[in-house]
Write an enzyme that holds these catalytic residues in place. Structure first.
Site, PDB file in Angstrom:
ATOM      1  N   ARG A  73       1.457   0.476  -5.857  1.00  0.00           N
ATOM      2  CA  ARG A  73       0.183   0.481  -6.770  1.00  0.00           C
ATOM      3  C   ARG A  73      -1.166   0.502  -6.305  1.00  0.00           C
ATOM      4  NH1 ARG A  73       1.667  -5.855  -7.486  1.00  0.00           N
ATOM      5  NH2 ARG A  73       2.324  -5.308  -5.357  1.00  0.00           N
ATOM      6  N   ASN A 120       0.768  -1.214  -0.099  1.00  0.00           N
ATOM      7  CA  ASN A 120      -0.320  -0.107  -0.174  1.00  0.00           C
ATOM      8  C   ASN A 120       1.164   1.231  -0.159  1.00  0.00           C
ATOM      9  OD1 ASN A 120      -2.501   1.682   2.211  1.00  0.00           O
ATOM     10  ND2 ASN A 120      -2.544   1.416  -0.019  1.00  0.00           N
TER      11      ASN A 120
HETATM   12  P1  4NP Z   1       3.098  -2.068  -3.323  1.00  0.00           P
HETATM   13  O1  4NP Z   1       4.633  -2.311  -3.463  1.00  0.00           O
HETATM   14  O2  4NP Z   1       2.445  -3.586  -3.077  1.00  0.00           O
HETATM   15  O3  4NP Z   1       2.667  -1.656  -5.070  1.00  0.00           O
HETATM   16  O4  4NP Z   1       2.854  -1.035  -2.619  1.00  0.00           O
HETATM   17  C1  4NP Z   1       5.519  -2.901  -2.754  1.00  0.00           C
HETATM   18  C2  4NP Z   1       5.945  -2.154  -1.711  1.00  0.00           C
HETATM   19  C3  4NP Z   1       6.758  -2.704  -0.842  1.00  0.00           C
HETATM   20  C4  4NP Z   1       7.440  -3.945  -0.762  1.00  0.00           C
HETATM   21  C5  4NP Z   1       6.786  -4.693  -1.929  1.00  0.00           C
HETATM   22  C6  4NP Z   1       5.884  -4.236  -2.697  1.00  0.00           C
HETATM   23  N1  4NP Z   1       8.003  -4.504   0.102  1.00  0.00           N
HETATM   24  O5  4NP Z   1       8.598  -5.734  -0.318  1.00  0.00           O
HETATM   25  O6  4NP Z   1       8.687  -3.529   1.099  1.00  0.00           O
END
Ligand code: 4NP
Length: 155
Positions: free
Chosen positions: A13, A10
C-alpha cells in the site's frame, strides 16, 4: 512539504501511494519530498510487491524499497499518512506527543471519507484487492494534492 506514507510492510500500500503521489506532484510541478515506510521491518530492503506494480501499470516504482519507520521520521516529515487504523494506532504509540498532529489517515483526503476510511491490506488476497488499493489511493492522492496546494496559498 515532506510527506511520509506508512503501511505495515511497505511493499504493497504505502509504496503505491509513494509512487502515485510522486508522479502526481511531478506532473503538476508541486514541490514535495515523498517517502514511504512500514511499521514492520520484516520486508526491509525489498522492492514493492509485483501485484502492486501490476495494478498500477502507468506508474513508476523506481527507487522504492521497503524501510521501517524510524524515530526521526516524526521530526523530519510534515505529514505522516497511515493506510489503516492499526498502523495509525502504532504510529500514535511511537510518536512524541508534541508531533502527534502530523499523523493522519490517507483516506481523510478521499472525497468519500469516512465511508472509506482504511486502505485494506491486500497481501493475502487476490488481484482485485490490489486494484481496489490502487483506486482508493489514487483518488485520495488527488485530494491530498488539492489540499496541499490550497494550504500553500494561505501561507
Ligand atoms: P503492506 O502489505 O502493509 O501494504 O505493505 C503487507 C505486506 C506484508 C505483510 C502484510 C501486509 N505481511 O504480513 O508480510
Amino acid at each position: 512539504m515532506k510527506v511520509l506514507f506508512v503501511c505495515l510492510g511497505n511493499i504493497c500500500r504505502s509504496p503505491t501511494a509513494h509512487a502515485i503521489f510522486r508522479q502526481l506532484c511531478a506532473e503538476q510541478k508541486f514541490p514535495c519530498e515523498i517517502e514511504s515506510a512500514g511499521t514492520s521491518a520484516s520486508h526491509k530492503g525489498e522492492a514493492p510487491d509485483p501485484r502492486s506494480i501490476k495494478a498500477a501499470p502507468d506508474v513508476s516504482f523506481k527507487g522504492i524499497y521497503s524501510r521501517p519507520v524510524l524515530p526521526n521520521d516524526f521530526v523530519d516529515y510534515d505529514l505522516i499518512l497511515a493506510m489503516d487504523l492499526d498502523n495509525l494506532q502504532e504510529l500514535k504509540r511511537r510518536c512524541p506527543s508534541e508531533l502527534q498532529h502530523k499523523l493522519h489517515l490517507l483516506l481523510e483526503f478521499h472525497p468519500k471519507y469516512p465511508d472509506f476510511r482504511e486502505v485494506p491490506d491486500p497481501y493475502y488476497g487476490g488481484a482485485r484487492g490490489f486494484e481496489l488499493v490502487r483506486q482508493l489511493i489514487a483518488t485520495a492522492c488527488e485530494g491530498l494534492l488539492v489540499n496541499l496546494k490550497a494550504a500553500n496559498l494561505t501561507k
